[in-house]
Design a protein around this motif. Sequence first.
Motif, PDB file in Angstrom:
ATOM      1  N   SER A 202       5.005  -0.470   6.576  1.00  0.00           N
ATOM      2  CA  SER A 202       3.855   0.329   6.143  1.00  0.00           C
ATOM      3  C   SER A 202       3.310  -0.182   4.820  1.00  0.00           C
ATOM      4  O   SER A 202       2.095  -0.364   4.650  1.00  0.00           O
ATOM      5  CB  SER A 202       4.262   1.798   6.018  1.00  0.00           C
ATOM      6  OG  SER A 202       3.181   2.579   5.563  1.00  0.00           O
ATOM      7  N   LEU A 203       4.209  -0.440   3.880  1.00  0.00           N
ATOM      8  CA  LEU A 203       3.796  -0.959   2.576  1.00  0.00           C
ATOM      9  C   LEU A 203       3.142  -2.329   2.720  1.00  0.00           C
ATOM     10  O   LEU A 203       2.106  -2.603   2.093  1.00  0.00           O
ATOM     11  CB  LEU A 203       5.002  -1.036   1.645  1.00  0.00           C
ATOM     12  CG  LEU A 203       4.755  -1.637   0.258  1.00  0.00           C
ATOM     13  CD1 LEU A 203       3.722  -0.830  -0.517  1.00  0.00           C
ATOM     14  CD2 LEU A 203       6.075  -1.717  -0.520  1.00  0.00           C
ATOM     15  N   ARG A 204       3.708  -3.194   3.542  1.00  0.00           N
ATOM     16  CA  ARG A 204       3.166  -4.535   3.730  1.00  0.00           C
ATOM     17  C   ARG A 204       1.728  -4.467   4.255  1.00  0.00           C
ATOM     18  O   ARG A 204       0.842  -5.178   3.753  1.00  0.00           O
ATOM     19  CB  ARG A 204       4.045  -5.323   4.699  1.00  0.00           C
ATOM     20  CG  ARG A 204       3.525  -6.733   4.999  1.00  0.00           C
ATOM     21  CD  ARG A 204       4.391  -7.425   6.034  1.00  0.00           C
ATOM     22  NE  ARG A 204       4.336  -6.786   7.332  1.00  0.00           N
ATOM     23  CZ  ARG A 204       3.354  -6.970   8.208  1.00  0.00           C
ATOM     24  NH1 ARG A 204       2.333  -7.770   7.922  1.00  0.00           N
ATOM     25  NH2 ARG A 204       3.388  -6.364   9.392  1.00  0.00           N
ATOM     26  N   LEU A 205       1.489  -3.627   5.235  1.00  0.00           N
ATOM     27  CA  LEU A 205       0.147  -3.530   5.815  1.00  0.00           C
ATOM     28  C   LEU A 205      -0.856  -2.976   4.805  1.00  0.00           C
ATOM     29  O   LEU A 205      -1.999  -3.439   4.733  1.00  0.00           O
ATOM     30  CB  LEU A 205       0.184  -2.651   7.065  1.00  0.00           C
ATOM     31  CG  LEU A 205       0.949  -3.232   8.263  1.00  0.00           C
ATOM     32  CD1 LEU A 205       0.989  -2.226   9.399  1.00  0.00           C
ATOM     33  CD2 LEU A 205       0.336  -4.542   8.732  1.00  0.00           C
ATOM     34  N   ARG A 206      -0.442  -2.021   4.012  1.00  0.00           N
ATOM     35  CA  ARG A 206      -1.345  -1.464   3.008  1.00  0.00           C
ATOM     36  C   ARG A 206      -1.661  -2.469   1.913  1.00  0.00           C
ATOM     37  O   ARG A 206      -2.789  -2.520   1.424  1.00  0.00           O
ATOM     38  CB  ARG A 206      -0.744  -0.173   2.434  1.00  0.00           C
ATOM     39  CG  ARG A 206      -0.686   0.919   3.467  1.00  0.00           C
ATOM     40  CD  ARG A 206      -0.083   2.213   2.986  1.00  0.00           C
ATOM     41  NE  ARG A 206      -0.018   3.144   4.110  1.00  0.00           N
ATOM     42  CZ  ARG A 206       0.103   4.454   3.987  1.00  0.00           C
ATOM     43  NH1 ARG A 206       0.183   5.001   2.781  1.00  0.00           N
ATOM     44  NH2 ARG A 206       0.149   5.228   5.053  1.00  0.00           N
ATOM     45  N   GLU A 207      -0.676  -3.264   1.567  1.00  0.00           N
ATOM     46  CA  GLU A 207      -0.926  -4.330   0.588  1.00  0.00           C
ATOM     47  C   GLU A 207      -1.914  -5.345   1.153  1.00  0.00           C
ATOM     48  O   GLU A 207      -2.838  -5.787   0.451  1.00  0.00           O
ATOM     49  CB  GLU A 207       0.386  -5.020   0.226  1.00  0.00           C
ATOM     50  CG  GLU A 207       1.302  -4.179  -0.642  1.00  0.00           C
ATOM     51  CD  GLU A 207       2.627  -4.850  -0.906  1.00  0.00           C
ATOM     52  OE1 GLU A 207       3.256  -4.530  -1.939  1.00  0.00           O
ATOM     53  OE2 GLU A 207       3.052  -5.696  -0.080  1.00  0.00           O
ATOM     54  N   GLY A 214      -3.234   4.447  -0.842  1.00  0.00           N
ATOM     55  CA  GLY A 214      -2.044   4.712  -0.038  1.00  0.00           C
ATOM     56  C   GLY A 214      -0.808   3.975  -0.492  1.00  0.00           C
ATOM     57  O   GLY A 214       0.253   4.101   0.116  1.00  0.00           O
ATOM     58  N   MET A 215      -0.923   3.224  -1.580  1.00  0.00           N
ATOM     59  CA  MET A 215       0.192   2.408  -2.034  1.00  0.00           C
ATOM     60  C   MET A 215       1.299   3.224  -2.689  1.00  0.00           C
ATOM     61  O   MET A 215       2.486   2.986  -2.452  1.00  0.00           O
ATOM     62  CB  MET A 215      -0.314   1.348  -3.013  1.00  0.00           C
ATOM     63  CG  MET A 215      -1.203   0.302  -2.381  1.00  0.00           C
ATOM     64  SD  MET A 215      -0.252  -0.810  -1.361  1.00  0.00           S
ATOM     65  CE  MET A 215       0.675  -1.668  -2.630  1.00  0.00           C
ATOM     66  N   ALA A 216       0.935   4.191  -3.520  1.00  0.00           N
ATOM     67  CA  ALA A 216       1.962   4.966  -4.217  1.00  0.00           C
ATOM     68  C   ALA A 216       2.872   5.718  -3.248  1.00  0.00           C
ATOM     69  O   ALA A 216       4.105   5.679  -3.402  1.00  0.00           O
ATOM     70  CB  ALA A 216       1.320   5.925  -5.222  1.00  0.00           C
ATOM     71  N   PRO A 217       2.335   6.412  -2.232  1.00  0.00           N
ATOM     72  CA  PRO A 217       3.238   7.067  -1.274  1.00  0.00           C
ATOM     73  C   PRO A 217       4.139   6.083  -0.546  1.00  0.00           C
ATOM     74  O   PRO A 217       5.316   6.373  -0.305  1.00  0.00           O
ATOM     75  CB  PRO A 217       2.271   7.756  -0.303  1.00  0.00           C
ATOM     76  CG  PRO A 217       0.999   7.918  -1.061  1.00  0.00           C
ATOM     77  CD  PRO A 217       0.921   6.741  -1.965  1.00  0.00           C
ATOM     78  N   ALA A 218       3.589   4.904  -0.190  1.00  0.00           N
ATOM     79  CA  ALA A 218       4.398   3.908   0.511  1.00  0.00           C
ATOM     80  C   ALA A 218       5.514   3.384  -0.380  1.00  0.00           C
ATOM     81  O   ALA A 218       6.658   3.202   0.065  1.00  0.00           O
ATOM     82  CB  ALA A 218       3.494   2.766   0.990  1.00  0.00           C
ATOM     83  N   LEU A 219       5.215   3.127  -1.632  1.00  0.00           N
ATOM     84  CA  LEU A 219       6.228   2.654  -2.580  1.00  0.00           C
ATOM     85  C   LEU A 219       7.319   3.703  -2.806  1.00  0.00           C
ATOM     86  O   LEU A 219       8.514   3.387  -2.834  1.00  0.00           O
ATOM     87  CB  LEU A 219       5.559   2.302  -3.911  1.00  0.00           C
ATOM     88  CG  LEU A 219       4.719   1.025  -3.932  1.00  0.00           C
ATOM     89  CD1 LEU A 219       3.759   1.048  -5.114  1.00  0.00           C
ATOM     90  CD2 LEU A 219       5.620  -0.208  -3.996  1.00  0.00           C
ATOM     91  N   ALA A 220       6.894   4.952  -2.967  1.00  0.00           N
ATOM     92  CA  ALA A 220       7.857   6.025  -3.220  1.00  0.00           C
ATOM     93  C   ALA A 220       8.788   6.223  -2.031  1.00  0.00           C
ATOM     94  O   ALA A 220       9.995   6.451  -2.203  1.00  0.00           O
ATOM     95  CB  ALA A 220       7.119   7.323  -3.546  1.00  0.00           C
TER      96      ALA A 220
END
Length: 259
Positions: A202-207, A214-220
Amino acid sequence: MAESAMSGSVRPGYGEGDDPLERAVWRLRSRGCWGDAAALLAPRAEQDAGFAVHRAALLVEGCLFTAAGWAEAEDAVRAAEALAVDPVARGTAACERGQLAYAATVVGNRDRSDEARAALGRAAALIPPAAPERALVDFRRGLLAEHLADNPESARAAYRRAHAGATANQHTLLSSFTWRHLAGLALRSGDLTEARHGFAESLRLREELGYLVGMAPALASLADVEAEPEAGRLRAEAQRLFRLLGGVPTWLEGQLAAA
């Protein structure tokens, strides 16, 4: 807390096309400027059902991330419903109606769960299973099953259908949401390996998309399943982005504060 994903009858892109309007809308949306993005679509949304749904979806997403803007989103959904004529357009408008009611229930302190279920059921009846727009309906029905009905098995089945549809139709942003929510269910069942994989995807796709909001929720979320010191690094980056965007999404504050 659950996130959202949005799509209109004219599927919004990620700013990589030749259309200046599409690029501008994505740039604003990805930075959490939903009202400004919706304003760019307003002239075309007055007569075009696809643009009307797209505009409504932007404002509905803004409600879920900020817990504000309800009246404007409600007006936009009504306008989209009024313009929708064919079954798919009516279904996508109903999908936004359902998501607005869901958002009001989970972050707006208003119980509109029955409305959410009815609207998303209507959307599922109007949009054929093989249609590109169906994946978003399946995903949002998964949100209802997980967060309103507390039925993880039903939610998992809905998310998997949504994930398959998003993958088949190259809907990369929706795939980031389905990965994230399938990972959340894996974590809930104690499968840390699967949860870590899903959150990382999920984080990879958002990056890749530049979906900053949407990055902060994915990182957390990824931080919750990583060991130190990596977990601390991810959480610090999540806090930095959260502050950079002015405390959006609002529901993430408690999770970051408790970390």
